[in-house]
Design a protein around this motif. Sequence first.
Motif, mmCIF file in Angstrom:
data_model
loop_
_atom_site.group_PDB
_atom_site.id
_atom_site.type_symbol
_atom_site.label_atom_id
_atom_site.label_comp_id
_atom_site.label_asym_id
_atom_site.label_seq_id
_atom_site.Cartn_x
_atom_site.Cartn_y
_atom_site.Cartn_z
ATOM 1 N N GLN A 131 0.842 -1.206 0.000
ATOM 2 C CA GLN A 131 0.000 0.000 0.000
ATOM 3 C C GLN A 131 0.874 1.251 0.000
ATOM 4 O O GLN A 131 0.596 2.223 -0.701
ATOM 5 C CB GLN A 131 -0.920 0.009 1.219
ATOM 6 C CG GLN A 131 -2.075 -0.973 1.109
ATOM 7 C CD GLN A 131 -2.951 -0.976 2.344
ATOM 8 O OE1 GLN A 131 -2.689 -0.272 3.320
ATOM 9 N NE2 GLN A 131 -4.001 -1.777 2.312
ATOM 10 N N GLN B 285 -4.483 -1.313 -2.581
ATOM 11 C CA GLN B 285 -4.889 0.079 -2.772
ATOM 12 C C GLN B 285 -5.002 0.787 -1.423
ATOM 13 O O GLN B 285 -4.467 1.848 -1.247
ATOM 14 C CB GLN B 285 -6.213 0.156 -3.556
ATOM 15 C CG GLN B 285 -6.166 -0.601 -4.874
ATOM 16 C CD GLN B 285 -4.878 -0.360 -5.657
ATOM 17 O OE1 GLN B 285 -4.379 0.769 -5.716
ATOM 18 N NE2 GLN B 285 -4.314 -1.404 -6.254
ATOM 19 N N GLY B 286 -5.717 0.154 -0.490
ATOM 20 C CA GLY B 286 -5.742 0.600 0.898
ATOM 21 C C GLY B 286 -5.937 2.080 1.129
ATOM 22 O O GLY B 286 -6.546 2.780 0.333
#
Length: 202
Positions: free
Chosen positions: A129, A194-195
């Motif tokens: 991420q 993606q977080g």
Amino acid sequence: MTATTALRTEHDHILSVVACLRAACSAAGAPNGFDGESFGSMIDFIKNYADAWHHAKEETHLFPALEARGLPRDGGPIGVMLHEHGIGRSCVGHMADNLAAAIDGDETARAIVTQYAMAYADLLVAHIQKENGILFNIADQVLSVEEQARLERIYETAVPEGADAGTGKRYEALAAALCQRWEVDPAEAAQLGQGEFGCHAG
Ligand SMILES: [Fe+2]
Ligand SMILES: [Fe+2]
């Protein structure tokens, strides 16, 4: 494909195995649920693809290119990434050291393997991420078009030490087989990367 796009694609393969790792750890809690062969394959993937192939490309080529553009090695994002690569190596080392005993049915060894596997999975999700959402965006901004092209050529042709030209594809096929075994959707697993740091920027 830019150098950072190539590395983001490798992240997707790593995340699919991370999702398999989590599934295998959940299954290991049930009677006869410890799948030693799968853990062996995942340790092989982590050592020879996530680390010796992917992290090696970051450490040997991308990070030095960023340092040359003024990003400090210590105290900045590069230092954090290097530190996390080291923690990951330590986790997989503990997993590998205990795998044979775990396959033989040693409950303590099984607990150690799954404990470090879960820790590795959490570490890698957060690590990817940060690279996807922060470091690679910085790279896309600070590297010149020529430097991106140079890295791109390297990533298309260079083979990290200890690997061969077919290593990448071979381990990506292993990741796909593990996804089948653990019923993991690779596209869904890629979303883990993606977080909180924003969306996939190419
Ligand atoms: Fe990394
Ligand atoms: Fe990475």
